[in-house]
Design a protein around this motif. Structure first.
Motif, PDB file in Angstrom:
ATOM      1  N   HIS A 166      51.950 122.836 101.582  1.00 13.03           N
ATOM      2  CA  HIS A 166      51.862 122.543 103.008  1.00 13.03           C
ATOM      3  C   HIS A 166      50.669 123.274 103.589  1.00 13.03           C
ATOM      4  N   SER A 167      50.039 122.614 104.545  1.00 13.05           N
ATOM      5  CA  SER A 167      48.939 123.261 105.260  1.00 13.05           C
ATOM      6  C   SER A 167      49.422 123.585 106.657  1.00 13.05           C
ATOM      7  N   ILE A 168      48.995 124.716 107.191  1.00 17.31           N
ATOM      8  CA  ILE A 168      49.391 125.006 108.578  1.00 17.31           C
ATOM      9  C   ILE A 168      48.537 124.193 109.544  1.00 17.31           C
ATOM     10  N   SER A 196      54.043 116.125 108.830  1.00 16.85           N
ATOM     11  CA  SER A 196      54.169 115.726 110.236  1.00 16.85           C
ATOM     12  C   SER A 196      52.949 114.895 110.614  1.00 16.85           C
ATOM     13  N   ILE A 199      49.383 117.641 115.030  1.00 12.30           N
ATOM     14  CA  ILE A 199      49.964 118.588 115.993  1.00 12.30           C
ATOM     15  C   ILE A 199      48.835 119.037 116.938  1.00 12.30           C
ATOM     16  N   ILE A 249      57.643 119.101 117.617  1.00 13.05           N
ATOM     17  CA  ILE A 249      56.208 118.809 117.481  1.00 13.05           C
ATOM     18  C   ILE A 249      55.741 117.829 118.574  1.00 13.05           C
ATOM     19  N   GLU A 252      54.659 119.847 121.317  1.00 12.69           N
ATOM     20  CA  GLU A 252      53.533 120.752 121.031  1.00 12.69           C
ATOM     21  C   GLU A 252      52.213 119.977 121.098  1.00 12.69           C
ATOM     22  N   ASP A 258      50.775 125.545 118.577  1.00  9.58           N
ATOM     23  CA  ASP A 258      51.632 125.607 117.393  1.00  9.58           C
ATOM     24  C   ASP A 258      52.099 127.059 117.267  1.00  9.58           C
ATOM     25  N   MET A 263      55.924 127.526 113.822  1.00  7.89           N
ATOM     26  CA  MET A 263      55.149 126.985 112.705  1.00  7.89           C
ATOM     27  C   MET A 263      55.758 127.398 111.360  1.00  7.89           C
ATOM     28  N   SER A 266      59.017 125.514 110.981  1.00  2.87           N
ATOM     29  CA  SER A 266      58.766 124.075 110.804  1.00  2.87           C
ATOM     30  C   SER A 266      58.370 123.782 109.354  1.00  2.87           C
ATOM     31  N   VAL A 267      57.429 124.559 108.857  1.00  2.87           N
ATOM     32  CA  VAL A 267      56.932 124.327 107.492  1.00  2.87           C
ATOM     33  C   VAL A 267      58.027 124.635 106.465  1.00  2.87           C
ATOM     34  N   LYS A 270      61.139 122.337 106.110  1.00  4.48           N
ATOM     35  CA  LYS A 270      60.874 121.097 105.370  1.00  4.48           C
ATOM     36  C   LYS A 270      60.838 121.355 103.868  1.00  4.48           C
ATOM     37  N   LYS A 290      43.791 127.919 113.656  1.00  3.10           N
ATOM     38  CA  LYS A 290      44.998 128.574 114.167  1.00  3.10           C
ATOM     39  C   LYS A 290      44.975 130.062 113.832  1.00  3.10           C
TER      40      LYS A 290
HETATM   41  O1  LIG Z   1      54.320 121.002 109.440  1.00  2.69           O
HETATM   42  C1  LIG Z   1      53.760 121.778 110.199  1.00  2.69           C
HETATM   43  C2  LIG Z   1      52.417 122.187 110.011  1.00  2.69           C
HETATM   44  C3  LIG Z   1      51.872 123.066 110.891  1.00  2.69           C
HETATM   45  N1  LIG Z   1      52.611 123.508 111.925  1.00  2.69           N
HETATM   46  C4  LIG Z   1      53.886 123.115 112.124  1.00  2.69           C
HETATM   47  O2  LIG Z   1      54.531 123.514 113.094  1.00  2.69           O
HETATM   48  N2  LIG Z   1      54.437 122.267 111.244  1.00  2.69           N
END
Ligand SMILES: O=c1cc[nH]c(=O)[nH]1
Ligand SMILES: O=P(O)(O)OC[C@H]1O[C@H](OP(=O)(O)O)[C@H](O)[C@@H]1O
Length: 512
Positions: A166-168, A196, A199, A249, A252, A258, A263, A266-267, A270, A290
């Motif tokens: 996952h990338s932020i 997602s 964002i 999201i 946001e 974020d 964040m 959220s990541v 998932k 960020k």
């Molecule tokens: O999936 C993501 C990625 C970045 N920031 C979030 O809040 N969710």
């Protein structure tokens, strides 16, 4: 309870529209909350009161689509409506806004009421802004992650490890998931990736993937696709995996914020919900990203790893270059075409290949597919051999797209404007936030042809009059908007390398 006839309003919104006289009988004002009952099915909803009797005659209540998903009315059935008090969560949101620490029960209550549409958009925004201003500590982040998972569905695979990345986000053009997931799969690992939509950016991975195939699947469909093909790239908002996440999201996105704790939750919610054992997190670091310093990036990485420990997942983080866009494009079709070009062995920007291979390489090392230090090379070889491309074709096919899709099938918008260098010099600055604002003004991510294509990147030399970047849009008025933003923000600076010239005394030839 007041009995009314339910009329389905074909608008994707939530709530119950009431005639003024019915609202008075029920005892609610515009914006108050009601409970709506259709036999055994119940929904919490916000009441909207109309004074136009012709639109909604007395005795009929309009049920918007989101609310009707719970009630499942065909139209014309009798429903019962009663006024209910303010949700319990509002006090907890207020507590967060005042800087208090939320307990597991309080967090669970907020998340539950977000998921079942009890909280209004204003209340959800207040919660997000409360966490943005006052932060969440690691306990609160864990509670939010667990609540987000427990209010949705979870996947459970028979064979392990399940690998995920996952990338932020926060860096434009970050299309690496379209390369990283197929590389991981090409190494024989399973990767059920949920992403997602945008964002803070101009195109999230779900927006990009949607140009290739449908992305809305249930949790069990994602599980089946992963079992059959080895992986998939789907939109988290449609899966009912971590359903609170997408609802948060949504609020946001317009604020382009974020918050740190949101964040992390959220990541990791998932990742946890898809049953991931091994997770790689990409943390772009840059002036407009960020995370703005290496020190803050390390701290965020420690937070991700600690949360991973608490949840039983092994997490590794990569701090990546986030000063300038990744690759040479920004916007849905442009980015997807760029990723496909790389998968198919075409020439493409090195930065995108190197970043994707480095992230995929960490996953291969964590899973023990290669020795420590050999991941990037192994990932590059899975890319250049075409094995990753075959996996991408599998993903596209299993999600219902055309596996034979080519980069040229994803054209940029018909309306374009190329910005040329005002003078000869070096590209000294690319302002990521300004570039995102311009791409959004051009229509990204909703308009798939909208975006930016870079002819030069930071550090490169450009001659006066040579193109630096092109803005594309699907509609001419969007292009005009993007140009207005471009003129206002001046997103790319070109300067000569000469900082100053200090003139000496005038030279006179000794002959004179
Ligand atoms: O999936 C993501 C990625 C970045 N920031 C979030 O809040 N969710
Ligand atoms: O819009 P900004 O804030 O840049 O980031 C959002 C993007 O970052 C993550 O990428 P991925 O799912 O790891 O590919 C999210 O899922 C989303 O696609």
């Amino acid at each position: 309870m007041v009995r009314l006839s339910g009329k389905v309003i074909d608008i994707e919104y939530r709530g119950l529209l009431l005639n003024r006289d019915d609202a008075r009988t029920i005892g609610v004002l515009d914006g108050d909350r009601v409970e709506v009952v259709n036999e055994e099915k119940k929904a919490a909803a916000q009441a909207f009161v109309t004074t136009t009797a012709t639109m909604l005659p007395q005795g009929t209540a309009g049920v918007y689509q989101v609310t009707n998903r719970k009630l499942q009315l065909d139209g014309g059935e009798a429903i019962e409506v009663r006024a209910v008090g303010r949700p319990a969560s509002i006090d907890f949101i207020k507590k967060k806004m005042d800087g208090g620490k939320l307990s597991m029960e309080e967090t669970q209550s907020i998340v539950r009421e977000i998921v079942d549409n009890t909280l209004s958009p204003g209340e959800i925004s207040a919660y997000i802004v409360g966490t943005y201003i006052n932060g969440l500590d690691m306990d609160e982040i864990e509670y939010l992650t667990r609540s987000t998972v427990s209010t949705g569905e979870q996947l459970s695979f028979a064979s392990h490890p399940i690998v995920d990345k996952h990338s932020i986000g926060g860096v434009p053009g970050n299309k690496i998931t379209l390369l990283v997931v197929p590389i991981i799969m090409a190494a024989g690992l399973k990767c059920p990736k949920t992403s997602s939509r945008a964002i803070t950016g101009a195109g999230g991975t779900a927006d990009l993937m949607e140009a290739l195939a449908p992305v809305a699947f249930t949790a069990s469909e994602l599980q089946t696709m992963t079992e059959k093909a080895g992986g998939a790239i789907v939109w988290g908002g449609a899966t009912n995996i971590a359903p609170a996440d997408d609802k948060i999201i949504l609020y946001e996105y317009p604020l382009k914020i974020d918050p740190h704790g949101q964040m992390l939750a959220s990541v990791m919610a998932k990742k946890f919900a898809v049953g991931a054992d091994l997770v790689v997190i990409d943390i772009p670091v840059g002036r407009d990203a960020k995370v703005t310093s290496i020190e803050d990036g390390r701290k965020l990485a420690r937070d991700f790893m600690e949360l991973g420990d608490r949840l039983g997942m092994k997490v590794e983080c990569a701090l990546t270059y986030g000063e300038t866009p990744i690759g040479r494009s920004l916007g849905v079709n442009l980015e997807v075409a760029e990723a496909l070009t790389i998968l198919k062995g075409g020439t493409a920007p090195d930065s995108l290949i190197q970043k994707s291979a480095a992230i995929a390489g960490i996953a291969l090392e964590m899973a023990g597919k290669v020795q420590a230090g050999a991941g990037t090379e192994a990932a590059l070889s899975l890319l250049s051999s075409g094995k990753a491309d075959l996996m991408m074709q599998k993903i596209i096919e299993i999600q219902g797209g055309d596996p034979g899709v080519k980069p040229e099938d994803l054209p940029p918008g018909n309306h374009s404007f190329t910005v040329n260098a005002p003078e000869t010099g070096y590209v000294v600055e690319m302002n990521n936030r300004a570039l995102i604002t311009i791409a959004r003004a051009a229509g990204a991510p909703h308009d798939h042809g909208a975006g930016l294509s870079f002819h030069k990147k930071q550090g490169q030399h450009v001659k006066k009059g040579e193109p630096i970047f092109t803005i594309y849009a699907d509609r001419s008025w969007r292009l005009q908007k993007a140009l207005e933003e471009g003129r206002r923000l001046m997103p790319i600076a070109v300067e000569g390398m000469l900082i100053d010239r200090v003139p000496g005394n005038r030279w006179r030839s000794p002959m004179h």
